[in-house]
Design a protein around this motif. Sequence first.
Motif, PDB file in Angstrom:
ATOM      1  N   GLY A 121       0.802  -1.219   0.000  1.00  0.00           N
ATOM      2  CA  GLY A 121       0.000   0.000   0.000  1.00  0.00           C
ATOM      3  C   GLY A 121       0.831   1.263   0.000  1.00  0.00           C
ATOM      4  O   GLY A 121       2.023   1.270  -0.289  1.00  0.00           O
ATOM      5  N   ALA A 122       0.151   2.354   0.333  1.00  0.00           N
ATOM      6  CA  ALA A 122       0.748   3.683   0.263  1.00  0.00           C
ATOM      7  C   ALA A 122       1.905   3.829   1.246  1.00  0.00           C
ATOM      8  O   ALA A 122       1.955   3.173   2.281  1.00  0.00           O
ATOM      9  CB  ALA A 122      -0.316   4.734   0.552  1.00  0.00           C
ATOM     10  N   SER A 134      -1.682   4.044  -3.142  1.00  0.00           N
ATOM     11  CA  SER A 134      -2.446   3.066  -2.347  1.00  0.00           C
ATOM     12  C   SER A 134      -2.276   1.637  -2.855  1.00  0.00           C
ATOM     13  O   SER A 134      -2.530   0.685  -2.120  1.00  0.00           O
ATOM     14  CB  SER A 134      -3.920   3.446  -2.320  1.00  0.00           C
TER      15      SER A 134
END
Length: 140
Positions: A121-122, A134
């Motif tokens: 993810g981010a 993200s």
Amino acid sequence: MDVTIYHNPACGTSRNTLALIRNAGIEPEIIEYLATPPSRATLEKMIADAGLSVRDAIRKKGTPYDELGLDDAALTDQQLLDAMLEHPILINRPFVVTPLGTRLARPSEVVLDILPDSHKGAFAKEDGEAVLDSEGKRLV
């Protein structure tokens, strides 16, 4: 994946690099190089494998670089390495070693070049700069 980071926990770039490695789902071997400096052979290999000159691998800011006269162009690589090993704060950081390569991760996102594409993810640096979106895709 075996990953080693030569880390200084007081350095924001080093902390960001470590966090990026962990964001890839990897828990690296962490060597706090100020307390446990690399051997001469290891330091020489990391510098060469990262495609740097010895001078490129020396940290100037916040070190005894000027007091030791290390800006003298007549100094050999061996003399510079001697200084780095005697004063590990002169070793620029963080160096990261993976099966995909070795990098001096300055800026920290350089480490992405030698990590698998397995980010969770981010990710944003401590200063808020976004590095991964993200979906774990590189932004910078």
